[in-house]
Design an enzyme around this catalytic site. Sequence first.
Site, PDB file in Angstrom:
ATOM      1  N   ARG A  40     -23.357  18.292  34.849  1.00 58.01           N
ATOM      2  CA  ARG A  40     -23.521  19.493  34.010  1.00 58.01           C
ATOM      3  C   ARG A  40     -23.175  20.782  34.753  1.00 58.01           C
ATOM      4  NH1 ARG A  40     -28.691  18.683  30.093  1.00 58.01           N
ATOM      5  NH2 ARG A  40     -29.868  19.039  31.994  1.00 58.01           N
ATOM      6  N   GLY A  58     -17.685  19.011  49.780  1.00 62.27           N
ATOM      7  CA  GLY A  58     -18.255  19.924  50.781  1.00 62.27           C
ATOM      8  C   GLY A  58     -17.941  21.349  50.404  1.00 62.27           C
ATOM      9  N   THR A  67     -15.607  25.117  52.144  1.00 58.13           N
ATOM     10  CA  THR A  67     -14.869  25.670  53.291  1.00 58.13           C
ATOM     11  C   THR A  67     -15.773  26.482  54.228  1.00 58.13           C
ATOM     12  OG1 THR A  67     -14.177  27.549  51.948  1.00 58.13           O
ATOM     13  CG2 THR A  67     -12.615  25.730  52.155  1.00 58.13           C
ATOM     14  N   TYR A 108     -26.614  25.523  54.749  1.00 52.41           N
ATOM     15  CA  TYR A 108     -25.778  24.821  53.753  1.00 52.41           C
ATOM     16  C   TYR A 108     -24.560  24.208  54.438  1.00 52.41           C
ATOM     17  CZ  TYR A 108     -22.493  24.877  49.654  1.00 52.41           C
ATOM     18  OH  TYR A 108     -21.577  24.597  48.676  1.00 52.41           O
ATOM     19  N   LYS A 147     -23.318  20.269  54.812  1.00 51.58           N
ATOM     20  CA  LYS A 147     -21.990  19.799  54.387  1.00 51.58           C
ATOM     21  C   LYS A 147     -21.252  19.104  55.551  1.00 51.58           C
ATOM     22  CE  LYS A 147     -21.950  21.242  50.084  1.00 51.58           C
ATOM     23  NZ  LYS A 147     -22.022  20.276  48.985  1.00 51.58           N
ATOM     24  N   LEU A 188     -15.057  28.541  43.964  1.00 48.41           N
ATOM     25  CA  LEU A 188     -14.635  28.036  42.657  1.00 48.41           C
ATOM     26  C   LEU A 188     -15.193  28.897  41.539  1.00 48.41           C
ATOM     27  CD1 LEU A 188     -15.535  24.339  43.535  1.00 48.41           C
ATOM     28  CD2 LEU A 188     -13.257  25.366  43.614  1.00 48.41           C
ATOM     29  N   TRP A 235     -21.693  44.315  46.363  1.00 46.00           N
ATOM     30  CA  TRP A 235     -22.363  44.052  47.654  1.00 46.00           C
ATOM     31  C   TRP A 235     -21.342  44.107  48.790  1.00 46.00           C
ATOM     32  CZ3 TRP A 235     -25.331  38.930  46.144  1.00 46.00           C
ATOM     33  CH2 TRP A 235     -26.298  39.234  45.171  1.00 46.00           C
TER      34      TRP A 235
HETATM   35  N1  LIG Z   1     -19.180  26.796  43.152  1.00 45.01           N
HETATM   36  C1  LIG Z   1     -18.449  27.002  44.261  1.00 45.01           C
HETATM   37  O1  LIG Z   1     -17.844  28.079  44.415  1.00 45.01           O
HETATM   38  C2  LIG Z   1     -18.320  25.928  45.293  1.00 45.01           C
HETATM   39  C3  LIG Z   1     -18.949  24.688  45.160  1.00 45.01           C
HETATM   40  N2  LIG Z   1     -18.806  23.742  46.159  1.00 45.01           N
HETATM   41  C4  LIG Z   1     -19.433  22.432  46.066  1.00 45.01           C
HETATM   42  O2  LIG Z   1     -18.985  21.786  44.888  1.00 45.01           O
HETATM   43  C5  LIG Z   1     -20.046  20.954  44.359  1.00 45.01           C
HETATM   44  C6  LIG Z   1     -20.332  21.330  42.923  1.00 45.01           C
HETATM   45  O3  LIG Z   1     -20.759  22.690  42.890  1.00 45.01           O
HETATM   46  P1  LIG Z   1     -20.979  23.459  41.525  1.00 45.01           P
HETATM   47  O4  LIG Z   1     -20.466  22.649  40.402  1.00 45.01           O
HETATM   48  O5  LIG Z   1     -20.513  24.832  41.735  1.00 45.01           O
HETATM   49  O6  LIG Z   1     -22.563  23.515  41.454  1.00 45.01           O
HETATM   50  P2  LIG Z   1     -23.507  23.725  40.199  1.00 45.01           P
HETATM   51  O7  LIG Z   1     -24.722  24.414  40.696  1.00 45.01           O
HETATM   52  O8  LIG Z   1     -22.749  24.330  39.068  1.00 45.01           O
HETATM   53  O9  LIG Z   1     -23.873  22.239  39.794  1.00 45.01           O
HETATM   54  C7  LIG Z   1     -24.593  21.418  40.657  1.00 45.01           C
HETATM   55  C8  LIG Z   1     -25.127  20.249  39.857  1.00 45.01           C
HETATM   56  O10 LIG Z   1     -25.943  19.452  40.705  1.00 45.01           O
HETATM   57  C9  LIG Z   1     -27.149  19.142  40.028  1.00 45.01           C
HETATM   58  N3  LIG Z   1     -28.249  18.971  40.960  1.00 45.01           N
HETATM   59  C10 LIG Z   1     -28.683  19.858  41.894  1.00 45.01           C
HETATM   60  N4  LIG Z   1     -29.736  19.336  42.544  1.00 45.01           N
HETATM   61  C11 LIG Z   1     -29.952  18.107  42.026  1.00 45.01           C
HETATM   62  C12 LIG Z   1     -30.907  17.096  42.281  1.00 45.01           C
HETATM   63  N5  LIG Z   1     -31.857  17.245  43.210  1.00 45.01           N
HETATM   64  N6  LIG Z   1     -30.850  15.977  41.530  1.00 45.01           N
HETATM   65  C13 LIG Z   1     -29.912  15.821  40.572  1.00 45.01           C
HETATM   66  N7  LIG Z   1     -28.991  16.734  40.290  1.00 45.01           N
HETATM   67  C14 LIG Z   1     -29.018  17.874  41.012  1.00 45.01           C
HETATM   68  C15 LIG Z   1     -27.375  20.343  39.140  1.00 45.01           C
HETATM   69  O11 LIG Z   1     -28.266  20.047  38.105  1.00 45.01           O
HETATM   70  P3  LIG Z   1     -29.313  21.191  37.664  1.00 45.01           P
HETATM   71  O12 LIG Z   1     -28.475  22.403  37.336  1.00 45.01           O
HETATM   72  O13 LIG Z   1     -29.968  20.585  36.507  1.00 45.01           O
HETATM   73  O14 LIG Z   1     -30.193  21.427  38.850  1.00 45.01           O
HETATM   74  C16 LIG Z   1     -25.973  20.647  38.668  1.00 45.01           C
HETATM   75  O15 LIG Z   1     -25.618  19.862  37.569  1.00 45.01           O
HETATM   76  C17 LIG Z   1     -21.227  21.132  45.315  1.00 45.01           C
HETATM   77  O16 LIG Z   1     -21.212  20.125  46.277  1.00 45.01           O
HETATM   78  C18 LIG Z   1     -20.937  22.466  45.971  1.00 45.01           C
HETATM   79  O17 LIG Z   1     -21.551  22.549  47.221  1.00 45.01           O
HETATM   80  C19 LIG Z   1     -18.056  24.008  47.271  1.00 45.01           C
HETATM   81  C20 LIG Z   1     -17.424  25.204  47.432  1.00 45.01           C
HETATM   82  C21 LIG Z   1     -17.489  26.245  46.453  1.00 45.01           C
HETATM   83  C1  LIG Z   2     -18.598  29.225  47.894  1.00 44.37           C
HETATM   84  C2  LIG Z   2     -19.340  29.803  49.050  1.00 44.37           C
HETATM   85  O1  LIG Z   2     -20.233  30.818  48.614  1.00 44.37           O
HETATM   86  C3  LIG Z   2     -21.051  31.417  49.579  1.00 44.37           C
HETATM   87  O2  LIG Z   2     -20.316  32.237  50.412  1.00 44.37           O
HETATM   88  P1  LIG Z   2     -19.580  33.544  49.974  1.00 44.37           P
HETATM   89  O3  LIG Z   2     -18.143  33.258  49.774  1.00 44.37           O
HETATM   90  O4  LIG Z   2     -19.871  34.608  50.955  1.00 44.37           O
HETATM   91  O5  LIG Z   2     -20.254  33.816  48.579  1.00 44.37           O
HETATM   92  P2  LIG Z   2     -20.362  34.877  47.447  1.00 44.37           P
HETATM   93  O6  LIG Z   2     -19.481  34.467  46.335  1.00 44.37           O
HETATM   94  O7  LIG Z   2     -21.794  35.033  47.092  1.00 44.37           O
HETATM   95  O8  LIG Z   2     -19.886  36.282  48.073  1.00 44.37           O
HETATM   96  C4  LIG Z   2     -18.559  36.571  48.402  1.00 44.37           C
HETATM   97  C5  LIG Z   2     -18.446  38.014  48.835  1.00 44.37           C
HETATM   98  O9  LIG Z   2     -18.631  38.846  47.675  1.00 44.37           O
HETATM   99  C6  LIG Z   2     -19.544  39.879  47.960  1.00 44.37           C
HETATM  100  N1  LIG Z   2     -20.173  40.349  46.721  1.00 44.37           N
HETATM  101  C7  LIG Z   2     -19.992  41.583  46.179  1.00 44.37           C
HETATM  102  N2  LIG Z   2     -20.745  41.740  45.081  1.00 44.37           N
HETATM  103  C8  LIG Z   2     -21.392  40.547  44.902  1.00 44.37           C
HETATM  104  C9  LIG Z   2     -22.306  40.118  43.910  1.00 44.37           C
HETATM  105  O10 LIG Z   2     -22.665  40.821  42.980  1.00 44.37           O
HETATM  106  N3  LIG Z   2     -22.735  38.822  44.039  1.00 44.37           N
HETATM  107  C10 LIG Z   2     -22.332  38.007  45.043  1.00 44.37           C
HETATM  108  N4  LIG Z   2     -22.797  36.741  45.094  1.00 44.37           N
HETATM  109  N5  LIG Z   2     -21.486  38.422  46.029  1.00 44.37           N
HETATM  110  C11 LIG Z   2     -21.014  39.683  45.941  1.00 44.37           C
HETATM  111  C12 LIG Z   2     -20.482  39.252  48.967  1.00 44.37           C
HETATM  112  O11 LIG Z   2     -21.221  40.215  49.673  1.00 44.37           O
HETATM  113  C13 LIG Z   2     -19.475  38.478  49.840  1.00 44.37           C
HETATM  114  O12 LIG Z   2     -18.868  39.362  50.739  1.00 44.37           O
HETATM  115  C14 LIG Z   2     -21.680  30.451  50.529  1.00 44.37           C
HETATM  116  O13 LIG Z   2     -22.963  30.928  50.800  1.00 44.37           O
HETATM  117  C15 LIG Z   2     -21.496  29.072  50.131  1.00 44.37           C
HETATM  118  O14 LIG Z   2     -22.248  28.777  48.992  1.00 44.37           O
HETATM  119  C16 LIG Z   2     -20.091  28.756  49.790  1.00 44.37           C
HETATM  120  O15 LIG Z   2     -19.592  27.718  50.102  1.00 44.37           O
END
Ligand SMILES: NC(=O)C1=CN([C@@H]2O[C@H](COP(=O)(O)OP(=O)(O)OC[C@H]3O[C@@H](n4cnc5c(N)ncnc54)[C@H](OP(=O)(O)O)[C@@H]3O)[C@@H](O)[C@H]2O)C=CC1
Ligand SMILES: C[C@H]1O[C@H](OP(=O)(O)OP(=O)(O)OC[C@H]2O[C@@H](n3cnc4c(=O)[nH]c(N)nc43)[C@H](O)[C@@H]2O)[C@@H](O)[C@@H](O)C1=O
Length: 349
Positions: A13, A107, A109, A137, A141, A167, A232
């Site tokens: 989800r 994982g 980056t 975190y 990873k 993403l 930020w």
């Molecule tokens: N989003 C990004 O920018 C990035 C994501 N990733 C990685 O990609 C993967 C997917 O991320 P993303 O889709 O963004 O994350 P989301 O937070 O959108 O989704 C994570 C999902 O994992 C489920 N989940 C979390 N904890 C548990 C648990 N204890 N048991 C069962 N289900 C659980 C959540 O369910 P619920 O919401 O119900 O808790 C949710 O469906 C992750 O491994 C993340 O680290 C890597 C780099 C960037």
């Molecule tokens: C995907 C990646 O995401 C995380 O890393 P990050 O890239 O630093 O994540 P971020 O998206 O929150 O921020 C990107 C940049 O943007 C700036 N920024 C400005 N204004 C807002 C703001 O309003 N919100 C947020 N969140 N950031 C802001 C913020 O200060 C930073 O300089 C990891 O912890 C880890 O989870 C990971 O793997």
Amino acid sequence: MDKNAKIYIAGHRGLVGSAILDNLRSKGYSNIITRTHKELDLVNQTDVAKFFSAEKPEYVFLAAAKVGGIIANNVYRADFIYENMMIQNNVIHQSYQNKVKKLLFLGSTCIYPKNAPQPMKEEYLLTDTLEYTNEPYAIAKIAGIKMCESYNLQYGSNFISVMPTNLYGPNDNFDLEKSHVLPALIRKIYLAKLLSESRYEEVLKDLQVDNIDEAENYLNTFGVSKNSVEIWGSGKPKREFLWSKDMADACVFIMENRDFKDTYENGKKEIRNTHINIGTGKDVSIKELAETIKQVIGFKGNLVFNTDKPDGTMRKLTDVSKLNSLGWRHTVELEKGIETVYDWYLTNK
Ligand SMILES: NC(=O)C1=CN([C@@H]2O[C@H](COP(=O)(O)OP(=O)(O)OC[C@H]3O[C@@H](n4cnc5c(N)ncnc54)[C@H](OP(=O)(O)O)[C@@H]3O)[C@@H](O)[C@H]2O)C=CC1
Ligand SMILES: C[C@H]1O[C@H](OP(=O)(O)OP(=O)(O)OC[C@H]2O[C@@H](n3cnc4c(=O)[nH]c(N)nc43)[C@H](O)[C@@H]2O)[C@@H](O)[C@@H](O)C1=O
């Protein structure tokens, strides 16, 4: 993968998991199993063991994790390391025990050193210290990568690790505090636009509160007003953004076409850095990102940079040559993706 193969998507989800589910369905996969977090807490070792031994999935996409933006990572440090280590330990170990044919571990980056040379190649893993804001975190990873690699080498399993860049897309988290930058700025700039046009009913609906003074006070704590939006940090860090459906497509591509052995070079004495970066190979500054979002939304006010908030890593551009050489590249460019996800937000918020 056979179209009838039993495939488990952990985290179906979430941002990526939901896109993987859509991608697999669109390609005709018909035997996909899912569990919500409520139905199966992946932190619980006994429950995960029971689930795997009852269901016996053949393929596993591990897209469940504790995920959040820079502040969430920095504040909830214990939750990020504990939950992520538990989820991946349970799912990877049970995949081995139950003879899963192939597993894809997601994982990030942020595993690379804070000051890694740019663009970041897979071989830069574990060559220097990490960024502090998301160190717990990132360490979880890194443990996940090494767990997959170690099980492959000792037990002959076929577990592949992919390291996605930042993403975005449908089903993202739009929380004002805990989300990543792109969804956070879409929502903040959208709310500022509504305030500037006195569209108070829509502000109340978005925030689910009854009173506009309460809403404005709340938004003020995030630096959102009719005249300006707080960004930020300095706006100087650069980030690379990949559309979630492209990410899902890359994951399915790798599951369909690649094995663990394709991820390392033959003939090397030690098998290391077997993970694969997933990204676009292009980045923008946070200031440029904010200006693009402002333009797409049509907000006329100012962007104000708050340097009391963390910048995090200054740059983390992925080197995607390994991914490209395996035969996959991204399709959606950033501006188009922002327009699409903004439309999605307007319809689904
Ligand atoms: N989003 C990004 O920018 C990035 C994501 N990733 C990685 O990609 C993967 C997917 O991320 P993303 O889709 O963004 O994350 P989301 O937070 O959108 O989704 C994570 C999902 O994992 C489920 N989940 C979390 N904890 C548990 C648990 N204890 N048991 C069962 N289900 C659980 C959540 O369910 P619920 O919401 O119900 O808790 C949710 O469906 C992750 O491994 C993340 O680290 C890597 C780099 C960037
Ligand atoms: C995907 C990646 O995401 C995380 O890393 P990050 O890239 O630093 O994540 P971020 O998206 O929150 O921020 C990107 C940049 O943007 C700036 N920024 C400005 N204004 C807002 C703001 O309003 N919100 C947020 N969140 N950031 C802001 C913020 O200060 C930073 O300089 C990891 O912890 C880890 O989870 C990971 O793997």
